[in-house]
Design a protein around this motif. Structure first.
Motif, PDB file in Angstrom:
ATOM      1  N   ILE A 369       0.853  -1.190   0.000  1.00  0.00           N
ATOM      2  CA  ILE A 369       0.000   0.000   0.000  1.00  0.00           C
ATOM      3  C   ILE A 369       0.893   1.246   0.000  1.00  0.00           C
ATOM      4  N   THR A 370       1.145   1.747  -1.193  1.00  0.00           N
ATOM      5  CA  THR A 370       2.010   2.929  -1.329  1.00  0.00           C
ATOM      6  C   THR A 370       1.170   4.200  -1.194  1.00  0.00           C
ATOM      7  N   ASP A 371       1.839   5.342  -0.988  1.00  0.00           N
ATOM      8  CA  ASP A 371       1.128   6.607  -0.759  1.00  0.00           C
ATOM      9  C   ASP A 371       0.287   7.050  -1.952  1.00  0.00           C
ATOM     10  N   GLY A 372       0.698   6.653  -3.149  1.00  0.00           N
ATOM     11  CA  GLY A 372      -0.029   7.093  -4.349  1.00  0.00           C
ATOM     12  C   GLY A 372      -1.106   6.125  -4.798  1.00  0.00           C
ATOM     13  N   LEU A 373      -1.427   5.128  -3.957  1.00  0.00           N
ATOM     14  CA  LEU A 373      -2.366   4.068  -4.380  1.00  0.00           C
ATOM     15  C   LEU A 373      -3.828   4.500  -4.250  1.00  0.00           C
ATOM     16  N   LEU A 374      -4.599   4.233  -5.257  1.00  0.00           N
ATOM     17  CA  LEU A 374      -6.048   4.438  -5.220  1.00  0.00           C
ATOM     18  C   LEU A 374      -6.738   3.124  -5.559  1.00  0.00           C
ATOM     19  N   ARG A 375      -7.851   2.860  -4.870  1.00  0.00           N
ATOM     20  CA  ARG A 375      -8.641   1.666  -5.192  1.00  0.00           C
ATOM     21  C   ARG A 375      -9.952   2.113  -5.820  1.00  0.00           C
ATOM     22  N   LEU A 376     -10.210   1.599  -6.994  1.00  0.00           N
ATOM     23  CA  LEU A 376     -11.414   1.991  -7.730  1.00  0.00           C
ATOM     24  C   LEU A 376     -12.363   0.805  -7.818  1.00  0.00           C
ATOM     25  N   SER A 377     -13.587   0.998  -7.321  1.00  0.00           N
ATOM     26  CA  SER A 377     -14.632  -0.002  -7.477  1.00  0.00           C
ATOM     27  C   SER A 377     -15.480   0.437  -8.665  1.00  0.00           C
ATOM     28  N   VAL A 378     -15.507  -0.377  -9.704  1.00  0.00           N
ATOM     29  CA  VAL A 378     -16.174   0.030 -10.944  1.00  0.00           C
ATOM     30  C   VAL A 378     -17.652  -0.337 -10.880  1.00  0.00           C
ATOM     31  N   GLY A 379     -18.488   0.645 -11.173  1.00  0.00           N
ATOM     32  CA  GLY A 379     -19.935   0.478 -11.062  1.00  0.00           C
ATOM     33  C   GLY A 379     -20.597   0.174 -12.385  1.00  0.00           C
ATOM     34  N   LEU A 380     -21.862   0.587 -12.492  1.00  0.00           N
ATOM     35  CA  LEU A 380     -22.669   0.236 -13.669  1.00  0.00           C
ATOM     36  C   LEU A 380     -22.768   1.375 -14.682  1.00  0.00           C
ATOM     37  N   GLU A 381     -21.990   2.443 -14.487  1.00  0.00           N
ATOM     38  CA  GLU A 381     -22.014   3.521 -15.474  1.00  0.00           C
ATOM     39  C   GLU A 381     -21.416   3.024 -16.794  1.00  0.00           C
ATOM     40  N   ASP A 382     -21.552   3.815 -17.855  1.00  0.00           N
ATOM     41  CA  ASP A 382     -20.888   3.473 -19.118  1.00  0.00           C
ATOM     42  C   ASP A 382     -19.377   3.588 -18.898  1.00  0.00           C
ATOM     43  N   PRO A 383     -18.616   2.531 -19.219  1.00  0.00           N
ATOM     44  CA  PRO A 383     -17.177   2.581 -18.928  1.00  0.00           C
ATOM     45  C   PRO A 383     -16.460   3.726 -19.643  1.00  0.00           C
ATOM     46  N   ASP A 384     -16.974   4.139 -20.797  1.00  0.00           N
ATOM     47  CA  ASP A 384     -16.315   5.246 -21.499  1.00  0.00           C
ATOM     48  C   ASP A 384     -16.441   6.553 -20.715  1.00  0.00           C
ATOM     49  N   ASP A 385     -17.552   6.745 -20.024  1.00  0.00           N
ATOM     50  CA  ASP A 385     -17.692   7.934 -19.168  1.00  0.00           C
ATOM     51  C   ASP A 385     -16.688   7.876 -18.014  1.00  0.00           C
ATOM     52  N   LEU A 386     -16.495   6.675 -17.475  1.00  0.00           N
ATOM     53  CA  LEU A 386     -15.545   6.524 -16.359  1.00  0.00           C
ATOM     54  C   LEU A 386     -14.116   6.805 -16.838  1.00  0.00           C
ATOM     55  N   ILE A 387     -13.779   6.318 -18.017  1.00  0.00           N
ATOM     56  CA  ILE A 387     -12.421   6.521 -18.545  1.00  0.00           C
ATOM     57  C   ILE A 387     -12.187   8.018 -18.804  1.00  0.00           C
ATOM     58  N   GLU A 388     -13.197   8.683 -19.341  1.00  0.00           N
ATOM     59  CA  GLU A 388     -13.063  10.137 -19.576  1.00  0.00           C
ATOM     60  C   GLU A 388     -12.900  10.877 -18.246  1.00  0.00           C
ATOM     61  N   ASP A 389     -13.648  10.444 -17.246  1.00  0.00           N
ATOM     62  CA  ASP A 389     -13.558  11.085 -15.932  1.00  0.00           C
ATOM     63  C   ASP A 389     -12.148  10.903 -15.346  1.00  0.00           C
ATOM     64  N   LEU A 390     -11.620   9.693 -15.447  1.00  0.00           N
ATOM     65  CA  LEU A 390     -10.269   9.429 -14.928  1.00  0.00           C
ATOM     66  C   LEU A 390      -9.228  10.234 -15.710  1.00  0.00           C
ATOM     67  N   ALA A 391      -9.394  10.304 -17.020  1.00  0.00           N
ATOM     68  CA  ALA A 391      -8.415  11.022 -17.860  1.00  0.00           C
ATOM     69  C   ALA A 391      -8.382  12.501 -17.482  1.00  0.00           C
ATOM     70  N   GLN A 392      -9.566  13.104 -17.287  1.00  0.00           N
ATOM     71  CA  GLN A 392      -9.563  14.531 -16.934  1.00  0.00           C
ATOM     72  C   GLN A 392      -9.031  14.739 -15.508  1.00  0.00           C
TER      73      GLN A 392
END
Ligand code: PLP
Length: 408
Positions: A369-392
């Motif tokens: 568990i490093t200081d820069g670690l994030l855990r993402l639980s992926v839900g039922l949204e459209d995955p492309d919206d999630l990828i855009e959100d992460l990219a921004q």
């Protein structure tokens, strides 16, 4: 008259829609919510018979309840278990399995990378009652073997682990346990019953927090313990009945209905998680992606062997340590900051400052568990919206240190 339906002959999705249903005299389509703490008896003789266990009817909701039983029977059918007992929370299930099986003088071996409260029970609580424990690196089979003592009664593990999604060889760990009749319990929350069946890999008991994927919509707490009739009868039934961590009928009704959609949700969430993991690996600012369904996962082959899918969770590390991880989490719009998982809503958490905050820096590093670690639980949204959100959000790593962040 229609022939009665035998759910054991049906495939998992069908079992999850019809299994365990108890229909009242009204013939309701949807399962009834029996919001009652007790039951009335036709006669004093019947009451006596219920308490003597010669009449199988219900007595009191601390012991059992028709709606809770529907949930237990349905999830047992999915897991391929003979018996199940539902509990108020996932931790009540883990606690009952431990205290139900162990006595002063016994010894338990568990993996270091455990859900924080599970580790608290094993490392801190059990020793107060004279039960010794050894924590091992779960991936190192030699450590499991070396930790066994003449008084070792229980192995406890989770796989994939929280939050670094390490995968442990459940069948091999069970083989070590079986040499001396040690009972193995697997916390199967991260894999879900859809993706991994520990009982078929040799485990004696499986526990879930139903709070996670099984509810799947963040509404109520719950847990469940599954195993053979003998295991449940010998180890957990009396403990639960006498100490009282019962699941409420209302919560049982919620999770019972959730089982109908569990395969659809988990399959979709895992597909999206795989897509999100691959996208994250290409995004600037991401230094590491951990996903059991990716070839670069250290236990990829093992995950393919013992699981029927990747995971609905992705762990990833960003540049800039804690400050970097906070910036990314704060800049996300669709993905919410929360420590729940398995939810319809995608959720991100920073384990080193939340779920694993109580561990020392050395213990955190030991668990990856490093200081820069994030855990993402992926839900039922459209995955492309999630990828855009992460990219921004990852673009925020380029902002000057004193930039003001506005959350929408
Ligand atoms: C959440 C969780 C638990 C505890 O469940 P609660 O319902 O919160 O009590 C135990 N183990 C794992 C792996 C979990 O994710």
């Amino acid at each position: 008259m229609k022939k009665p339906f035998d759910p054991t002959r049906a495939r998992p999705a069908t079992r999850l829609v019809h299994g365990g249903t108890l229909r009242s005299e009204f013939g309701e389509t949807s399962e009834a919510l029996f919001l009652t703490q007790g039951h009335v008896y036709d006669s004093a003789e019947q009451a006596e018979a219920r308490f003597k266990n010669t009449d199988p009817g219900f007595i009191y909701a601390r012991f059992s309840n028709p709606t809770v039983q529907m949930f237990e029977d349905r999830i047992a059918l999915l897991e391929g278990a003979e018996a199940a007992k539902a509990t108020a929370t996932g931790m009540a299930a883990v606690n009952a399995v431990m205290f139900g099986q162990l006595s002063a003088g016994d010894h338990v071996v568990a993996c270091k990378a455990l859900f924080g409260s599970c580790r608290y029970i094993i490392e801190t609580l059990l020793p107060r009652f004279g039960v010794q424990s050894t924590l091992v690196d779960g991936a190192d089979l030699a450590q499991w073997e070396a930790a066994v003592r003449p008084n070792t009664k229980v192995f406890f593990l989770e796989s994939p682990t929280n939050p670094t999604l390490e995968v442990y060889d459940i069948a091999a760990i069970c083989r070590i346990a079986k040499k001396t009749d040690i009972k193995v319990t697997v916390d199967n929350v991260f894999a879900t019953p859809m993706m991994q069946s520990p009982l078929q890999l040799g485990a004696d008991c499986v526990v879930y927090s139903t709070t996670k994927h099984i509810d799947g919509q963040g509404r109520c707490l719950g847990g469940v313990i599954l195993g053979s009739k003998q295991f449940i009868q010998d180890n957990v039934y009396q403990y639960l009945r006498q100490t009282g961590p019962a699941m409420s009928p209302f919560n049982a009704w919620v999770v019972l209905k959730s089982l109908e959609t569990l395969p659809l949700r988990v399959e979709r969430q895992a597909q999206s998680a795989a897509k999100v993991a691959d996208a994250l690996a290409e995004l600037p600012g991401v230094t590491k992606v951990i996903y059991p369904g990716r070839k670069d996962h250290p236990q990829y082959e093992l995950a393919r062997r013992q699981m029927r899918g990747g995971s609905t969770l992705v762990a990833f590390e960003v540049e800039g340590g804690k400050a970097g991880a906070f910036r990314v989490a704060n800049a996300l719009n669709i993905i919410k900051i929360s420590n729940n998982l398995g939810d319809a809503k995608s959720l991100v958490t920073h384990p080193p400052t939340t779920t694993h905050d109580r561990f020392t820096p050395a213990e955190k590093l030991e668990m990856g568990i490093t200081d820069g670690l994030l855990r993402l639980s992926v839900g039922l949204e459209d995955p492309d919206d999630l990828i855009e959100d992460l990219a921004q959000a990852l673009k925020s790593l380029e902002w000057p240190a004193d930039a003001k962040i506005v959350r929408l």
